[in-house]
Scaffold this motif. Structure first.
Motif, PDB file in Angstrom:
ATOM      1  N   PHE A 130      -1.501   2.535  -4.936  1.00 13.64           N
ATOM      2  CA  PHE A 130      -0.356   1.930  -5.612  1.00 13.64           C
ATOM      3  C   PHE A 130       0.737   1.587  -4.603  1.00 13.64           C
ATOM      4  O   PHE A 130       1.230   2.469  -3.891  1.00 13.64           O
ATOM      5  N   PRO A 131       1.167   0.327  -4.530  1.00 13.42           N
ATOM      6  CA  PRO A 131       2.267  -0.035  -3.620  1.00 13.42           C
ATOM      7  C   PRO A 131       3.604   0.440  -4.185  1.00 13.42           C
ATOM      8  O   PRO A 131       3.776   0.573  -5.400  1.00 13.42           O
ATOM      9  N   THR A 132       4.543   0.694  -3.294  1.00 12.56           N
ATOM     10  CA  THR A 132       5.869   1.144  -3.728  1.00 12.56           C
ATOM     11  C   THR A 132       6.741  -0.013  -4.184  1.00 12.56           C
ATOM     12  O   THR A 132       7.737   0.187  -4.876  1.00 12.56           O
ATOM     13  N   THR A 133       6.370  -1.225  -3.784  1.00 15.55           N
ATOM     14  CA  THR A 133       7.099  -2.423  -4.187  1.00 15.55           C
ATOM     15  C   THR A 133       6.090  -3.466  -4.670  1.00 15.55           C
ATOM     16  O   THR A 133       4.917  -3.406  -4.311  1.00 15.55           O
ATOM     17  N   PRO A 134       6.534  -4.444  -5.471  1.00 14.97           N
ATOM     18  CA  PRO A 134       5.600  -5.473  -5.944  1.00 14.97           C
ATOM     19  C   PRO A 134       5.341  -6.551  -4.903  1.00 14.97           C
ATOM     20  O   PRO A 134       5.386  -7.744  -5.200  1.00 14.97           O
ATOM     21  N   LYS A 135       5.074  -6.136  -3.667  1.00 17.10           N
ATOM     22  CA  LYS A 135       4.882  -7.060  -2.555  1.00 17.10           C
ATOM     23  C   LYS A 135       3.395  -7.161  -2.222  1.00 17.10           C
ATOM     24  O   LYS A 135       2.720  -6.139  -2.024  1.00 17.10           O
ATOM     25  N   THR A 136       2.909  -8.378  -2.100  1.00 19.57           N
ATOM     26  CA  THR A 136       1.494  -8.592  -1.793  1.00 19.57           C
ATOM     27  C   THR A 136       1.142  -8.046  -0.416  1.00 19.57           C
ATOM     28  O   THR A 136       0.072  -7.453  -0.231  1.00 19.57           O
ATOM     29  N   LYS A 137       2.035  -8.207   0.545  1.00 18.98           N
ATOM     30  CA  LYS A 137       1.725  -7.773   1.913  1.00 18.98           C
ATOM     31  C   LYS A 137       1.538  -6.258   1.998  1.00 18.98           C
ATOM     32  O   LYS A 137       0.776  -5.767   2.845  1.00 18.98           O
ATOM     33  N   GLU A 138       2.219  -5.500   1.141  1.00 17.33           N
ATOM     34  CA  GLU A 138       2.049  -4.041   1.152  1.00 17.33           C
ATOM     35  C   GLU A 138       0.660  -3.650   0.662  1.00 17.33           C
ATOM     36  O   GLU A 138       0.004  -2.772   1.231  1.00 17.33           O
ATOM     37  N   LEU A 139       0.175  -4.322  -0.394  1.00 15.18           N
ATOM     38  CA  LEU A 139      -1.173  -4.041  -0.901  1.00 15.18           C
ATOM     39  C   LEU A 139      -2.234  -4.503   0.099  1.00 15.18           C
ATOM     40  O   LEU A 139      -3.246  -3.817   0.298  1.00 15.18           O
ATOM     41  N   VAL A 140      -2.004  -5.647   0.744  1.00 15.38           N
ATOM     42  CA  VAL A 140      -2.934  -6.138   1.766  1.00 15.38           C
ATOM     43  C   VAL A 140      -3.046  -5.138   2.907  1.00 15.38           C
ATOM     44  O   VAL A 140      -4.135  -4.896   3.443  1.00 15.38           O
ATOM     45  N   ALA A 141      -1.927  -4.518   3.271  1.00 21.33           N
ATOM     46  CA  ALA A 141      -1.933  -3.515   4.335  1.00 21.33           C
ATOM     47  C   ALA A 141      -2.748  -2.289   3.934  1.00 21.33           C
ATOM     48  O   ALA A 141      -3.456  -1.698   4.755  1.00 21.33           O
ATOM     49  N   LYS A 142      -2.664  -1.900   2.665  1.00 24.48           N
ATOM     50  CA  LYS A 142      -3.437  -0.748   2.187  1.00 24.48           C
ATOM     51  C   LYS A 142      -4.935  -1.051   2.166  1.00 24.48           C
ATOM     52  O   LYS A 142      -5.760  -0.150   2.307  1.00 24.48           O
ATOM     53  N   LEU A 143      -5.282  -2.316   1.975  1.00 25.95           N
ATOM     54  CA  LEU A 143      -6.691  -2.708   1.892  1.00 25.95           C
ATOM     55  C   LEU A 143      -7.232  -3.236   3.225  1.00 25.95           C
ATOM     56  O   LEU A 143      -8.335  -3.781   3.266  1.00 25.95           O
TER      57      LEU A 143
END
Length: 206
Positions: A130-143
């Motif tokens: 789960f990202p802490t913000t609704p930012k696509t780049k944060e989820l991309v970093a997790k994946l």
């Protein structure tokens, strides 16, 4: 010791999660999986195509001209399929494409898919997705470490940040555990599930 679903990575707080062998330890049944996928896709078809037969088009039942003596071909109705304004001879009618399949077979097919995903190391667990913000780049970093063309994220509850962050990533699909379907499972190269989602799946399929 039962079956264990590996964590997404070494830093993930979920670690390995033990799952029910009755759900995640089934044999691969290709025939059953094909049947439930076909049934699911068929149920999604609208079946609303419709054309007018000669009884549906406008026009009278009166003979357009007398049978003989006009020099034209004889005709009995303006609604005949050979007329430009007539009905269709073999008209398409609305239909239901849904195929009958009992719940026991459907659940058995889902169990078979999940078991095969676990055997092929395509099913992992993560609570840090789960990202802490609704930012696509944060989820991309997790994946970033996930080497897959299509990723399915299964959660116990839909997180607003995750939903917003994933919608701009064409290869990522987010679904709640209660809405899991066979097409999403078989089309995913990697399935990332939260521990809560795995528990919900077990409760539904055990």
């Amino acid at each position: 010791m039962g079956l264990q679903v590996p964590a997404l990575n070494d830093q993930d707080t979920a670690g390995k999660v033990e799952v029910n062998e009755a759900v995640f330890g089934r044999d691969y049944n290709e025939t059953l999986i094909h049947q439930i996928v076909t049934r699911f896709l068929a149920a999604r078809r609208a079946g609303t195509k419709a054309q007018k037969t000669r009884s549906d088009v406008s026009g009278g039942g009166m003979k357009p001209w007398r049978q003989k003596g006009t020099g034209r071909a004889r005709s009995g109705s303006t609604r005949s399929p050979i007329w430009r304004t007539g009905g269709v001879a073999f008209a398409a009618r609305p239909r239901n494409y849904e195929q009958k399949l009992n719940k026991k077979m459907f659940r058995a097919g889902i169990r078979s898919i999940l078991s095969e995903l676990l055997r092929q190391d395509r099913l992992v667990v993560s609570n840090d997705i789960f990202p802490t913000t609704p930012k696509t780049k944060e989820l991309v970093a997790k994946l970033q470490g996930v080497n897959a063309r299509r990723i399915l994220i299964v959660t116990d509850v839909i997180d607003q940040n995750l939903a917003l962050a994933s919608r701009n990533i064409p290869y990522v699909e987010v679904v709640e555990a209660n809405n899991l379907n066979p097409v999403l499972l078989v089309s995913a190269d990697k399935v990332i599930a939260t521990s809560g989602a795995l528990k919900k799946i077990e409760e539904h399929l055990a």
